[in-house]
Write an enzyme that holds these catalytic residues in place. Structure first.
Site, short mmCIF file in Angstrom:
data_model
loop_
_atom_site.label_atom_id
_atom_site.label_comp_id
_atom_site.label_asym_id
_atom_site.label_seq_id
_atom_site.Cartn_x
_atom_site.Cartn_y
_atom_site.Cartn_z
N TYR A 236 -0.71 -0.11 10.68
CA TYR A 236 -0.88 -0.44 9.26
C TYR A 236 0.27 0.12 8.43
O TYR A 236 0.86 -0.61 7.61
CB TYR A 236 -2.21 0.14 8.76
CG TYR A 236 -2.54 -0.23 7.33
CD1 TYR A 236 -2.92 -1.52 6.98
CD2 TYR A 236 -2.47 0.73 6.32
CE1 TYR A 236 -3.22 -1.86 5.68
CE2 TYR A 236 -2.77 0.40 5.01
CZ TYR A 236 -3.15 -0.89 4.70
OH TYR A 236 -3.44 -1.21 3.38
N SER B 231 0.85 -1.19 0.00
CA SER B 231 0.00 0.00 0.00
C SER B 231 0.88 1.23 0.00
O SER B 231 2.02 1.19 0.50
CB SER B 231 -0.90 0.01 1.24
OG SER B 231 -1.51 1.27 1.42
#
Length: 254
Positions: A154, A141
């Site tokens: 994250y 990501s």
């Protein structure tokens, strides 16, 4: 790009990016194993694939459990006889600030899913991929290259996944195995629904992403699948240890 007789294992394949990747490889002739925790959604993906090509191998499993991870690799090789491409796509968000009481609980959950499971599955699959001179593609990501509020776990996990891919690409290179990473920006999936967001909350989140996007668009999972297909193909034979960003310019804006 034909993947006839190739064997592709995709984690987190019950919806979204993973489902799109599995379908795209299957359309190109690959034998596909799809992995996920949600049996009903895996069944839907399997049925979608079976409409156009052979039915995939469906493996209901939790990638964070070592017994399940071993079963994932063993069942795939037992069914198809080999493994050519490993797609480490399974991942979760985690909502916590470092000052929150549950910070470490969230951190452990996110790291176990987003990085440790990828490390362990890669370790288990390594001998099979060396035999086929195969490919590993990690779905990361843009969060690995930027930070957001309440997303320390994250963002850390994705940064770790990026660097993990580069490190093992060097280890695998003499053995003919290529390792690359795809870092998407926002992709229209059911991820926020899975996190418990209602329809109004979902719309607000996607509208916010759309506003922040320099290209004023949000990606479709098929775009990431097309990139994965390219990176695993002979057209990318000289590419390893690289990170490909597909984010509609989100990093630029950030």
């Amino acid at each position: 790009m034909s993947f006839s007789n190739k064997v592709v294992l995709v984690t987190g394949a019950s919806s979204g990016i993973g489902a799109a990747i599995a379908l795209k490889f299957a359309e190109e002739g690959a034998n596909v194993a799809i992995v996920g925790r949600k049996v009903d959604k895996l069944k839907n993906v399997s049925e979608d694939i079976a409409k156009v090509v052979n039915k995939p191998l469906v493996i209901a499993a939790d990638v964070t459990k070592e017994d399940d991870a071993r079963r994932i690799v063993n069942d795939t090789v037992k069914q198809f006889g080999k493994l050519d491409v490993l797609i480490n796509n399974a991942g979760v968000f985690g909502d916590a600030a470092i000052t929150d009481a549950n910070a470490l609980t969230v951190f452990d959950q996110v790291m176990n899913t987003n990085i440790r499971s990828a490390v362990y599955l890669t370790h288990l699959a390594s001998k099979h991929l060396i035999e086929t001179k195969g490919n590993i593609i990690n779905i990361s990501s843009v969060a690995g290259q930027m930070v957001r509020e309440r997303r320390f776990a994250y963002c850390t996990s994705k940064a770790a996944l990026d660097h993990f891919a580069r490190a093992i690409a060097l280890d695998f290179a003499p053995k003919g195995v290529r390792v690359n990473t795809i870092s998407p920006g926002p992709v229209k999936t059911d991820i926020f629904e899975n996190m418990g967001a209602n329809k109004e909350m979902e719309k607000a989140i996607w509208d916010q992403f759309l506003e922040r996007s320099p290209l004023k668009r949000i990606s479709d999972p098929s775009e990431i699948a097309n990139l994965a297909l390219f990176l695993a193909s002979e057209k990318a034979v000289g590419i390893t240890g690289s990170t490909y960003v597909s984010d509609n310019g989100m990093l630029l804006a950030h």
